[in-house]
Enzyme design. Structure first.
Site, short mmCIF file in Angstrom:
data_model
loop_
_atom_site.label_atom_id
_atom_site.label_comp_id
_atom_site.label_asym_id
_atom_site.label_seq_id
_atom_site.Cartn_x
_atom_site.Cartn_y
_atom_site.Cartn_z
N LEU A 172 0.86 -1.18 0.00
CA LEU A 172 0.00 0.00 0.00
C LEU A 172 0.89 1.23 0.00
O LEU A 172 1.68 1.45 0.92
CB LEU A 172 -0.92 0.00 1.22
CG LEU A 172 -1.96 1.10 1.29
CD1 LEU A 172 -2.90 1.01 0.09
CD2 LEU A 172 -2.76 1.01 2.56
N LYS A 173 0.81 2.01 -1.01
CA LYS A 173 1.66 3.18 -1.16
C LYS A 173 1.27 4.28 -0.17
O LYS A 173 0.12 4.49 0.13
CB LYS A 173 1.58 3.74 -2.58
CG LYS A 173 1.87 2.73 -3.66
CD LYS A 173 3.32 2.30 -3.61
CE LYS A 173 3.65 1.39 -4.75
NZ LYS A 173 3.86 0.03 -4.41
N ASP A 174 2.28 4.99 0.31
CA ASP A 174 2.08 6.16 1.19
C ASP A 174 1.23 5.84 2.40
O ASP A 174 0.33 6.59 2.76
CB ASP A 174 1.43 7.31 0.41
CG ASP A 174 2.26 7.73 -0.78
OD1 ASP A 174 3.51 7.71 -0.63
OD2 ASP A 174 1.71 8.07 -1.82
N SER A 175 1.52 4.73 3.05
CA SER A 175 0.74 4.35 4.20
C SER A 175 1.66 4.06 5.38
O SER A 175 2.79 3.63 5.22
CB SER A 175 -0.08 3.10 3.90
OG SER A 175 -0.73 2.65 5.06
#
Length: 89
Positions: free
Chosen positions: A79-82
């Site tokens: 999950l990107k930018d998490s």
């Protein structure tokens, strides 16, 4: 009828190129490369999930319900930018 504001539409002249914006789920394909392999044993169940039209959090919550565990016990990778990580508990 003349559009009197037409000349104000572009600051530096009319664009010389065109673009097509991605608009459907099929336009967004992500294949995660984890950089490690699974041992095939241990206390964790690893699943590869292919989803379309739902966000990761929703899918994780549905998996938790199906497995009879708390949502906080479900983790994911990719999950990107998490701030959420593979190991969430």
């Amino acid at each position: 009828m003349t559009d009197v504001l037409q000349h104000l539409a572009y600051l530096n002249g009319k664009p010389t190129t065109t673009a097509k914006f991605k608009a459907t789920n099929e336009d967004f394909v992500v294949r995660e490369v984890l950089g490690y392999s699974f041992a095939g044993e241990g206390e964790h169940l690893m699943l590869r999930v292919r989803k379309n039209g739902e966000n990761t959090s929703f899918v994780a919550n549905e998996l938790a319900k199906f497995c009879g565990v708390k949502s906080k016990d479900i983790g994911w990778a990719g999950l990107k930018d998490s701030m959420r990580s593979l190991s969430s508990g």
